[in-house]
Design a protein around this motif. Sequence first.
Motif, PDB file in Angstrom:
ATOM      1  N   GLY A  62     -68.400 106.065   8.824  1.00 45.48           N
ATOM      2  CA  GLY A  62     -69.516 106.792   9.434  1.00 45.48           C
ATOM      3  C   GLY A  62     -69.756 108.141   8.818  1.00 45.48           C
ATOM      4  O   GLY A  62     -70.327 109.024   9.477  1.00 45.48           O
ATOM      5  N   GLY A  63     -69.373 108.316   7.568  1.00 52.09           N
ATOM      6  CA  GLY A  63     -69.621 109.578   6.877  1.00 52.09           C
ATOM      7  C   GLY A  63     -71.050 109.680   6.387  1.00 52.09           C
ATOM      8  O   GLY A  63     -71.957 109.007   6.903  1.00 52.09           O
ATOM      9  N   ARG A  64     -71.261 110.519   5.373  1.00 48.89           N
ATOM     10  CA  ARG A  64     -72.627 110.779   4.921  1.00 48.89           C
ATOM     11  C   ARG A  64     -73.319 109.542   4.362  1.00 48.89           C
ATOM     12  O   ARG A  64     -74.476 109.263   4.704  1.00 48.89           O
ATOM     13  CB  ARG A  64     -72.607 111.902   3.873  1.00 48.89           C
ATOM     14  CG  ARG A  64     -72.267 113.269   4.458  1.00 48.89           C
ATOM     15  CD  ARG A  64     -72.139 114.320   3.379  1.00 48.89           C
ATOM     16  NE  ARG A  64     -70.985 114.074   2.509  1.00 48.89           N
ATOM     17  CZ  ARG A  64     -70.675 114.803   1.441  1.00 48.89           C
ATOM     18  NH1 ARG A  64     -71.448 115.823   1.097  1.00 48.89           N
ATOM     19  NH2 ARG A  64     -69.612 114.527   0.720  1.00 48.89           N
ATOM     20  N   ILE A  65     -72.614 108.770   3.524  1.00 46.68           N
ATOM     21  CA  ILE A  65     -73.232 107.597   2.915  1.00 46.68           C
ATOM     22  C   ILE A  65     -73.404 106.480   3.935  1.00 46.68           C
ATOM     23  O   ILE A  65     -74.476 105.869   4.044  1.00 46.68           O
ATOM     24  CB  ILE A  65     -72.397 107.103   1.715  1.00 46.68           C
ATOM     25  CG1 ILE A  65     -72.357 108.183   0.620  1.00 46.68           C
ATOM     26  CG2 ILE A  65     -72.983 105.811   1.161  1.00 46.68           C
ATOM     27  CD1 ILE A  65     -73.707 108.564   0.061  1.00 46.68           C
ATOM     28  N   GLY A  66     -72.363 106.190   4.699  1.00 48.44           N
ATOM     29  CA  GLY A  66     -72.466 105.138   5.700  1.00 48.44           C
ATOM     30  C   GLY A  66     -73.563 105.408   6.706  1.00 48.44           C
ATOM     31  O   GLY A  66     -74.337 104.515   7.070  1.00 48.44           O
ATOM     32  N   SER A  67     -73.651 106.648   7.173  1.00 44.28           N
ATOM     33  CA  SER A  67     -74.686 107.008   8.142  1.00 44.28           C
ATOM     34  C   SER A  67     -76.079 106.903   7.528  1.00 44.28           C
ATOM     35  O   SER A  67     -77.039 106.487   8.192  1.00 44.28           O
ATOM     36  CB  SER A  67     -74.447 108.425   8.662  1.00 44.28           C
ATOM     37  OG  SER A  67     -73.213 108.502   9.354  1.00 44.28           O
ATOM     38  N   ALA A  68     -76.195 107.266   6.249  1.00 45.73           N
ATOM     39  CA  ALA A  68     -77.493 107.158   5.578  1.00 45.73           C
ATOM     40  C   ALA A  68     -77.925 105.704   5.450  1.00 45.73           C
ATOM     41  O   ALA A  68     -79.108 105.374   5.659  1.00 45.73           O
ATOM     42  CB  ALA A  68     -77.413 107.811   4.197  1.00 45.73           C
ATOM     43  N   LEU A  69     -76.998 104.815   5.125  1.00 45.77           N
ATOM     44  CA  LEU A  69     -77.340 103.394   5.026  1.00 45.77           C
ATOM     45  C   LEU A  69     -77.745 102.834   6.386  1.00 45.77           C
ATOM     46  O   LEU A  69     -78.639 101.988   6.477  1.00 45.77           O
ATOM     47  CB  LEU A  69     -76.158 102.606   4.464  1.00 45.77           C
ATOM     48  CG  LEU A  69     -75.815 102.832   2.991  1.00 45.77           C
ATOM     49  CD1 LEU A  69     -74.632 101.958   2.583  1.00 45.77           C
ATOM     50  CD2 LEU A  69     -77.014 102.546   2.097  1.00 45.77           C
ATOM     51  N   ALA A  70     -77.069 103.285   7.427  1.00 46.16           N
ATOM     52  CA  ALA A  70     -77.426 102.833   8.772  1.00 46.16           C
ATOM     53  C   ALA A  70     -78.807 103.337   9.179  1.00 46.16           C
ATOM     54  O   ALA A  70     -79.582 102.627   9.832  1.00 46.16           O
ATOM     55  CB  ALA A  70     -76.371 103.301   9.770  1.00 46.16           C
ATOM     56  N   GLU A  71     -79.140 104.552   8.780  1.00 46.31           N
ATOM     57  CA  GLU A  71     -80.414 105.161   9.155  1.00 46.31           C
ATOM     58  C   GLU A  71     -81.598 104.388   8.585  1.00 46.31           C
ATOM     59  O   GLU A  71     -82.647 104.273   9.227  1.00 46.31           O
ATOM     60  CB  GLU A  71     -80.454 106.604   8.673  1.00 46.31           C
ATOM     61  CG  GLU A  71     -81.723 107.368   9.015  1.00 46.31           C
ATOM     62  CD  GLU A  71     -81.895 107.589  10.514  1.00 46.31           C
ATOM     63  OE1 GLU A  71     -83.048 107.744  10.954  1.00 46.31           O
ATOM     64  OE2 GLU A  71     -80.871 107.605  11.232  1.00 46.31           O
ATOM     65  N   ILE A  72     -81.445 103.842   7.368  1.00 46.95           N
ATOM     66  CA  ILE A  72     -82.554 103.117   6.734  1.00 46.95           C
ATOM     67  C   ILE A  72     -82.383 101.608   6.871  1.00 46.95           C
ATOM     68  O   ILE A  72     -83.098 100.848   6.208  1.00 46.95           O
ATOM     69  CB  ILE A  72     -82.692 103.496   5.243  1.00 46.95           C
ATOM     70  CG1 ILE A  72     -81.407 103.172   4.477  1.00 46.95           C
ATOM     71  CG2 ILE A  72     -83.061 104.950   5.094  1.00 46.95           C
ATOM     72  CD1 ILE A  72     -81.508 103.437   2.989  1.00 46.95           C
ATOM     73  N   GLY A  73     -81.477 101.180   7.722  1.00 46.87           N
ATOM     74  CA  GLY A  73     -81.120  99.772   7.789  1.00 46.87           C
ATOM     75  C   GLY A  73     -81.943  98.941   8.744  1.00 46.87           C
ATOM     76  O   GLY A  73     -83.136  99.188   8.953  1.00 46.87           O
ATOM     77  N   CYS A  74     -81.292  97.962   9.364  1.00 48.92           N
ATOM     78  CA  CYS A  74     -81.954  96.952  10.188  1.00 48.92           C
ATOM     79  C   CYS A  74     -81.476  97.015  11.632  1.00 48.92           C
ATOM     80  O   CYS A  74     -80.360  97.459  11.904  1.00 48.92           O
ATOM     81  CB  CYS A  74     -81.599  95.549   9.680  1.00 48.92           C
ATOM     82  SG  CYS A  74     -82.164  95.167   8.038  1.00 48.92           S
ATOM     83  N   ASP A  75     -82.301  96.500  12.521  1.00 45.41           N
ATOM     84  CA  ASP A  75     -81.815  96.201  13.863  1.00 45.41           C
ATOM     85  C   ASP A  75     -80.711  95.154  13.718  1.00 45.41           C
ATOM     86  O   ASP A  75     -80.861  94.180  12.978  1.00 45.41           O
ATOM     87  CB  ASP A  75     -82.939  95.643  14.738  1.00 45.41           C
ATOM     88  CG  ASP A  75     -83.978  96.697  15.074  1.00 45.41           C
ATOM     89  OD1 ASP A  75     -83.649  97.896  15.006  1.00 45.41           O
ATOM     90  OD2 ASP A  75     -85.123  96.307  15.396  1.00 45.41           O
TER      91      ASP A  75
END
Length: 314
Positions: A62-75
């Motif tokens: 849940g760091g910077r990269i993981g959170s960024a991928l989640a932000e632009i991801g899918c339901d």
Amino acid sequence: TRAAPARRAAPTSAMRDLIVIALLLPSCALSMTIATDGLIRTSRHAAHVRMAEDMPSIIIGGGRIGSALAEIGCDGDVLVRRGEPIPEEPASGPIYVCTRNNVLADVIAATAAERREDLVFMQNGMLGDFLAEQGLAGVTQVLLYLAVSKLGEKPTDGITDTNPEGLTSATGKWAAAFKARLEKGALTCHVRDGDDYTRRMLEKHVWICAFMAVGARRGCSVGDVESQHKDELRRLVEELVAAGEKELGVTLEAGVFERLAAYGRSVAHFPTAVKEFEWRNGWFYKLSEAALAAGDADPLPIHTAVLKELGVVS
């Protein structure tokens, strides 16, 4: 009298539709035959299947990269913090590993055996030998050129004045899906295979090893390495490139130093430090050790001298 040869049944309308669909799916390794009984036989070779759309995924870290991928991801995405169990759902799709290198073995061990081929590694450093030892030589890998200054901020793409098309690259089963996810966030990614990917991997490895070593030696930022210590940086880059090309059996495209310097300018604020030695500079140092053990000259004398000066090796 000779019996007339059996006639192959003519494709029905439904069969023709399936053939058209198969031809429209170049990203999937779908083989199709029409048997003498008129039935369509299909088979998928999982090692070569590539899904070209983003889909619900598991994100570990849940760091910077993981959170960024989640932000632009899918339901349907599931974000897993360090130490949390890896969920069973979604039961298919990519598992993006956004952790530090030192916990990769733990992540693999915590992943169900049947899902390990879905892991997507995007760490810095040479992961090839480690992944091969884990039985994951063909797993998806990403060369990530994204800058996220702090948690929650929008990523800055790895676009430079020498590479306006972007520098991030991916290879493997989920490379196209990862590219699709980044594109949703207006970020670039290129799907590459074989030596094409290996060349980019070596180039990124040289970037981080050279910039971090010179920066740590001089006590300065990435931008200062590029602007104030360019000659020193160039000598080290040329040495690392030559040794890496020989070891991997590839030749980098002309203009390596200019591309690496341009990326340095794009992340000028980054600090420098020689860290994660086993995965980064340690890969080059092993080449030096092997040569010396064989009675040959050190192929990387500049690199070795810097590491000794920094006290990283003795």
